[in-house]
Design an enzyme around this catalytic site. Structure first.
Site, PDB file in Angstrom:
ATOM      1  N   ASP A 168       0.554   3.505   7.461  1.00  0.00           N
ATOM      2  CA  ASP A 168       1.222   2.538   7.141  1.00  0.00           C
ATOM      3  C   ASP A 168       2.317   2.462   8.540  1.00  0.00           C
ATOM      4  O   ASP A 168       3.203   3.160   8.256  1.00  0.00           O
ATOM      5  CB  ASP A 168       1.343   2.256   5.705  1.00  0.00           C
ATOM      6  CG  ASP A 168       2.186   1.362   6.003  1.00  0.00           C
ATOM      7  OD1 ASP A 168       1.294  -0.209   6.150  1.00  0.00           O
ATOM      8  OD2 ASP A 168       3.293   0.501   5.614  1.00  0.00           O
ATOM      9  N   VAL A 169       1.869   1.115   8.766  1.00  0.00           N
ATOM     10  CA  VAL A 169       2.690   0.820   9.846  1.00  0.00           C
ATOM     11  C   VAL A 169       4.160   0.277   9.379  1.00  0.00           C
ATOM     12  O   VAL A 169       5.177   0.450   9.829  1.00  0.00           O
ATOM     13  CB  VAL A 169       2.407  -0.218  10.966  1.00  0.00           C
ATOM     14  CG1 VAL A 169       2.926  -1.073  11.980  1.00  0.00           C
ATOM     15  CG2 VAL A 169       0.984  -0.027  11.563  1.00  0.00           C
TER      16      VAL A 169
END
Length: 309
Positions: A264-265
């Site tokens: 996840d960014v």
DNA sequence: GTCCAGGATGGGT
DNA sequence: ACCCATCATGGA
């Protein structure tokens, strides 16, 4: 404090776990830009949900009599609100939504000395992993949010909900229900691409809806499997659901404590924010940082995300 | 105008 | 098992 339904006031007050702050949870909900499924007004949270095919509005607030209680009221005030099984389902929904049944003490214990988590748990003490109890909603929200910025994702969700969902009106306000699998399964791809959703995502959404309509995918089935890795493997086989979406759903809907969307960014940015690093952390680095989070990876991620809002 | 965003897929080594 | 082009639109 009563945990039984009060027929006069049409409400119930739920006892709260110790590590719980209603304010922190409403602050979290308020931060969602352009959220179309929740309304917050005067410290009360409103959401329309469908219980036993009956649309109803749930109002959640801190109890007026006992500050350590969570007051749940059902609005819409039709006969459905009086039905006992609907009331029970509403209470189960709220317990799940606010994650009232998790004891956070072990998490706070391990977080105290964790270099990534210590600041976050201090700032947001009492914050719960606010869930997405409806599996279809969780899957769709995961798919919609893939690879686009959050603001745009919320815009797309709003268009999707207002195009294909139903709404309930109360006191001049519209409360939207997330579309059901039946609403989506028979759509054509073009019906969804019209909303500026990508062709692939439109296909994914319809595909997931069809699986659920056909009875090949359900929350009960996934919870019955129980094991994180087995559920993840099953979900990833579905077209449009990769490791990120699978873990997102494990975390927000199925409440698997080890769920960990490592790609996840937002998680990467939160780690950069805490460590001051310039570069995005590698997978190996993240796993090292997360070594002390055993069985709390999901909560750790949620608290780190919170730093970015 | 550029860069990148709560990634996933399908093809290639 | 890794690598990579492609998707698609909008926010900053």
């Amino acid at each position: 404090m009563t945990s039984r339904w009060d027929n006069n006031k049409q409400m119930i007050t739920l006892p709260l776990p110790t590590e719980f702050s209603f304010l922190e949870n409403t602050k979290y909900l308020s931060n969602a830009p352009n959220e179309c499924l929740i309304r917050i007004d005067d410290g009360r949270v409103y959401k329309a949900i469908s219980l036993e095919q009956v649309p109803i509005i749930v109002e959640v607030s801190v109890g007026c009599e006992q500050e350590n209680g969570l007051a749940v009221r059902l609005l819409g005030n039709n006969q459905a609100a009086l039905c006992e099984s609907v009331r029970d389902a509403a209470v189960r929904y709220v317990r799940d939504w606010f994650d009232l049944d998790t004891d956070l003490q072990p998490f706070y214990q391990l977080a105290k000395t964790d270099k990534l988590l210590s600041g976050s748990v201090d700032s947001f003490y009492g914050l719960r992993n606010m869930g997405i109890p409806d599996l279809f909603e969780a899957l769709c929200w995961g798919i919609i949010g893939q690879q686009i910025n959050l603001a745009f994702a919320y815009t797309l969700k709003r268009r999707f909900v207002e195009a294909f969902g139903q709404y309930v009106e109360h006191d001049g306000e519209r409360y939207w229900l997330f579309p059901t699998p039946v609403d989506i399964a028979s759509l054509q791809v073009e019906d969804i691409t019209k909303l500026k959703m990508s062709t692939k995502k439109s296909e994914y959404l319809i595909g997931v809806a069809q699986l659920m309509v056909e009875g090949k995918l359900s929350k009960e089935q996934l919870l019955g499997i129980g094991d994180h890795k087995k559920i993840e493997k099953l979900l990833v086989q579905i077209r449009g659901i990769g490791p990120w979406t699978a873990n997102y759903v494990l975390m927000r809907c199925l409440r698997i404590p080890t769920a960990f969307p490592i790609d996840d960014v937002g998680l990467h940015n939160a780690i950069k924010y805490v460590t001051g690093a310039e570069a995005k952390p590698t997978k190996v680095e993240i796993l090292q940082l997360a070594e002390g989070w055993k069985n709390w990876e999901s909560y750790a991620t949620f608290y780190l995300w919170r730093l970015l809002y």
